[in-house]
Design a protein around this motif. Structure first.
Motif, mmCIF file in Angstrom:
data_model
loop_
_atom_site.group_PDB
_atom_site.id
_atom_site.type_symbol
_atom_site.label_atom_id
_atom_site.label_comp_id
_atom_site.label_asym_id
_atom_site.label_seq_id
_atom_site.Cartn_x
_atom_site.Cartn_y
_atom_site.Cartn_z
ATOM 1 N N LEU A 105 0.632 -1.224 -0.116
ATOM 2 C CA LEU A 105 0.111 0.093 -0.025
ATOM 3 C C LEU A 105 0.895 1.100 -0.051
ATOM 4 O O LEU A 105 1.677 1.507 0.921
ATOM 5 C CB LEU A 105 -1.000 -0.033 1.192
ATOM 6 N N ASP A 106 0.522 2.208 -0.965
ATOM 7 C CA ASP A 106 1.105 3.512 -0.942
ATOM 8 C C ASP A 106 0.528 4.419 -0.023
ATOM 9 O O ASP A 106 -0.727 4.296 0.261
ATOM 10 C CB ASP A 106 1.170 3.953 -2.453
ATOM 11 N N ILE A 107 1.075 5.136 0.670
ATOM 12 C CA ILE A 107 0.530 6.339 1.497
ATOM 13 C C ILE A 107 -0.462 7.182 0.566
ATOM 14 O O ILE A 107 -1.441 7.742 1.305
ATOM 15 C CB ILE A 107 1.407 7.151 2.109
ATOM 16 N N SER A 108 0.135 7.731 -0.383
ATOM 17 C CA SER A 108 -0.518 8.870 -1.077
ATOM 18 C C SER A 108 -1.422 8.328 -2.277
ATOM 19 O O SER A 108 -1.170 7.692 -3.295
ATOM 20 C CB SER A 108 0.447 9.677 -1.966
ATOM 21 N N MET A 109 -2.731 8.383 -1.650
ATOM 22 C CA MET A 109 -3.698 8.191 -2.705
ATOM 23 C C MET A 109 -4.379 9.161 -3.136
ATOM 24 O O MET A 109 -5.039 10.021 -2.120
ATOM 25 C CB MET A 109 -4.452 6.908 -1.972
ATOM 26 N N PRO A 110 -5.429 9.178 -4.192
ATOM 27 C CA PRO A 110 -6.064 10.137 -4.510
ATOM 28 C C PRO A 110 -7.452 10.337 -3.809
ATOM 29 O O PRO A 110 -7.866 11.523 -3.801
ATOM 30 C CB PRO A 110 -6.682 9.849 -5.968
ATOM 31 N N ASP A 111 -8.105 9.533 -3.181
ATOM 32 C CA ASP A 111 -9.446 9.708 -2.366
ATOM 33 C C ASP A 111 -9.050 9.413 -0.842
ATOM 34 O O ASP A 111 -9.060 10.617 -0.244
ATOM 35 C CB ASP A 111 -10.434 8.701 -2.910
ATOM 36 N N ARG A 112 -9.077 8.301 -0.514
ATOM 37 C CA ARG A 112 -8.627 8.081 0.775
ATOM 38 C C ARG A 112 -6.959 7.932 0.994
ATOM 39 O O ARG A 112 -6.498 7.008 0.105
ATOM 40 C CB ARG A 112 -9.248 6.606 1.343
ATOM 41 N N ASN A 113 -6.291 8.448 1.749
ATOM 42 C CA ASN A 113 -5.164 8.270 1.719
ATOM 43 C C ASN A 113 -4.498 7.093 2.662
ATOM 44 O O ASN A 113 -5.535 6.271 2.829
ATOM 45 C CB ASN A 113 -4.302 9.541 2.526
ATOM 46 N N GLY A 114 -3.440 6.462 2.355
ATOM 47 C CA GLY A 114 -3.005 5.097 3.046
ATOM 48 C C GLY A 114 -3.289 4.933 4.367
ATOM 49 O O GLY A 114 -3.542 4.040 4.805
ATOM 50 N N ILE A 115 -3.008 6.213 5.273
ATOM 51 C CA ILE A 115 -3.395 5.988 6.668
ATOM 52 C C ILE A 115 -4.948 5.754 6.799
ATOM 53 O O ILE A 115 -5.199 4.822 7.887
ATOM 54 C CB ILE A 115 -3.032 7.374 7.340
ATOM 55 N N ASP A 116 -5.895 6.280 6.159
ATOM 56 C CA ASP A 116 -7.119 6.217 6.321
ATOM 57 C C ASP A 116 -7.589 4.610 5.956
ATOM 58 O O ASP A 116 -8.277 3.974 6.429
ATOM 59 C CB ASP A 116 -8.111 6.985 5.334
ATOM 60 N N VAL A 117 -6.991 4.381 4.853
ATOM 61 C CA VAL A 117 -7.104 2.947 4.180
ATOM 62 C C VAL A 117 -6.785 1.805 5.228
ATOM 63 O O VAL A 117 -7.369 0.776 5.611
ATOM 64 C CB VAL A 117 -6.295 2.558 2.879
ATOM 65 N N LEU A 118 -5.543 1.879 5.712
ATOM 66 C CA LEU A 118 -4.817 1.328 6.723
ATOM 67 C C LEU A 118 -5.885 0.857 8.010
ATOM 68 O O LEU A 118 -5.813 0.010 8.422
ATOM 69 C CB LEU A 118 -3.581 1.606 7.134
ATOM 70 N N LYS A 119 -6.458 2.264 8.730
ATOM 71 C CA LYS A 119 -7.291 1.928 9.812
ATOM 72 C C LYS A 119 -8.741 1.181 9.212
ATOM 73 O O LYS A 119 -9.086 0.166 10.113
ATOM 74 C CB LYS A 119 -7.897 3.297 9.997
ATOM 75 N N LEU A 120 -9.083 1.535 7.985
ATOM 76 C CA LEU A 120 -10.289 0.616 7.499
ATOM 77 C C LEU A 120 -9.840 -0.858 7.483
ATOM 78 O O LEU A 120 -10.736 -1.769 8.089
ATOM 79 C CB LEU A 120 -10.708 1.094 6.154
ATOM 80 N N ILE A 121 -8.854 -1.383 6.983
ATOM 81 C CA ILE A 121 -8.397 -2.631 6.873
ATOM 82 C C ILE A 121 -8.137 -3.182 8.292
ATOM 83 O O ILE A 121 -8.643 -4.335 8.453
ATOM 84 C CB ILE A 121 -7.082 -2.735 6.130
ATOM 85 N N ARG A 122 -7.675 -2.502 9.192
ATOM 86 C CA ARG A 122 -7.447 -3.099 10.534
ATOM 87 C C ARG A 122 -9.057 -3.253 11.129
ATOM 88 O O ARG A 122 -9.076 -4.503 12.089
ATOM 89 C CB ARG A 122 -6.683 -2.154 11.668
ATOM 90 N N GLN A 123 -9.792 -2.599 10.939
ATOM 91 C CA GLN A 123 -11.295 -3.016 11.285
ATOM 92 C C GLN A 123 -11.864 -3.931 10.657
ATOM 93 O O GLN A 123 -12.581 -4.748 11.274
ATOM 94 C CB GLN A 123 -12.131 -1.608 10.973
ATOM 95 N N ARG A 124 -11.796 -3.980 9.287
ATOM 96 C CA ARG A 124 -12.552 -5.196 8.295
ATOM 97 C C ARG A 124 -11.740 -6.575 8.000
ATOM 98 O O ARG A 124 -12.224 -7.284 8.014
ATOM 99 C CB ARG A 124 -12.900 -4.641 7.028
ATOM 100 N N LYS A 125 -10.514 -6.218 7.918
ATOM 101 C CA LYS A 125 -9.523 -7.406 7.731
ATOM 102 C C LYS A 125 -8.341 -7.485 8.772
ATOM 103 O O LYS A 125 -7.237 -7.181 8.124
ATOM 104 C CB LYS A 125 -8.978 -7.386 6.219
ATOM 105 N N PRO A 126 -8.484 -7.418 9.932
ATOM 106 C CA PRO A 126 -7.427 -7.245 10.930
ATOM 107 C C PRO A 126 -6.174 -8.456 10.930
ATOM 108 O O PRO A 126 -5.222 -7.899 11.480
ATOM 109 C CB PRO A 126 -8.331 -7.640 12.230
ATOM 110 N N ASP A 127 -6.507 -9.511 10.135
ATOM 111 C CA ASP A 127 -5.371 -10.518 9.874
ATOM 112 C C ASP A 127 -4.647 -10.247 8.532
ATOM 113 O O ASP A 127 -3.467 -11.033 8.535
ATOM 114 C CB ASP A 127 -5.952 -11.862 9.874
ATOM 115 N N LEU A 128 -5.001 -9.360 7.741
ATOM 116 C CA LEU A 128 -4.158 -9.018 6.418
ATOM 117 C C LEU A 128 -3.101 -8.174 6.559
ATOM 118 O O LEU A 128 -3.106 -6.957 7.071
ATOM 119 C CB LEU A 128 -5.244 -8.402 5.490
ATOM 120 N N PRO A 129 -1.799 -8.886 6.320
ATOM 121 C CA PRO A 129 -0.671 -8.112 6.476
ATOM 122 C C PRO A 129 -0.581 -7.175 5.410
ATOM 123 O O PRO A 129 -0.777 -6.980 4.088
ATOM 124 C CB PRO A 129 0.436 -8.962 5.996
#
Length: 210
Positions: A53-77
């Motif tokens: 995952l890149d940090i700089s994304m055009p809609d949600r930045n990588g930080i937001d995406v990381l937080k969502l993934i930790r909520q929805r796919k907590p086991d995904l590296p």
């Protein structure tokens, strides 16, 4: 076979990553995304073992995406691959749940090694990040002040420093305006600053925004 999802808003970067990863017999790029929303759509529809995952994304930045993934796919590296040097983002993102952090200047072999490492459920930490972690333990007062922020505080700090208003941040993060305002006050207090302009100046000076 390690199934990898590559998320970067530059098609040429994705193509380059796909090319050298395809040379590895045990790793396969099975998905690509050019935005944060595309990442979440891919994760809903497919199965992956590692997200690069890149940090700089055009809609949600990588930080937001990381937080969502930790909520929805907590086991995904999640392996962060960024243009920003490790001393600016690595500690905060590893604290937020990233499995590893690499800069785009890293050698391809390092990325392959990192993918294999995080796919096994371990953290990948470069020598530079290891030094930062050890240095932070030995000399906490010498840490950059943004590393003292909590995961949510750092997420909101990044948005404020990019000029986003409290109401816009509240909408994006599904929080109340009052809650975001409280975070803003806490961030300013922790960082010893008074205004959003101070946060922006700090972020630019420390290479946290372009």
């Amino acid at each position: 076979m390690i199934r990898v999802l590559i998320a970067d808003d530059h098609e040429i970067v994705r193509a380059g990553l796909r090319q050298f990863i395809s040379e590895e017999p045990d790793i396969q790029v099975t998905g690509e995304a050019g935005s944060g929303d595309e990442v979440m759509a891919q994760l809903r529809d497919g199965e992956f073992d590692v997200l690069v995952l890149d940090i700089s994304m055009p809609d949600r930045n990588g930080i937001d995406v990381l937080k969502l993934i930790r909520q929805r796919k907590p086991d995904l590296p999640v392996l962060i691959l960024s243009t920003y040097p490790e001393d600016q983002y690595a500690i905060n993102l590893i604290r937020a749940g990233a499995s590893g952090y690499l800069t785009k200047e890293s050698a391809p072999d390092d990325l392959v090694k990192a993918i294999r490492t995080v796919a096994q459920g371990r953290r990948y930490v470069s020598a530079t990040v290891a030094d930062l972690l050890i240095g932070g333990l030995d000399k906490p007062t010498e840490q950059p002040v943004h590393q003292m922020l909590s995961e949510r505080e750092f997420q909101i700090f990044c948005k404020l420093s990019r000029g986003q208003s409290v109401s816009v941040i509240a909408d994006e993060l599904f929080l109340s305006v009052k809650t975001v305002s409280t975070y803003r006050s806490r961030i300013l207090e922790k960082m010893g600053m008074k205004t959003n302009a101070d946060l922006t100046y700090y972020a630019i000076k420390n290479g946290l925004v372009e």
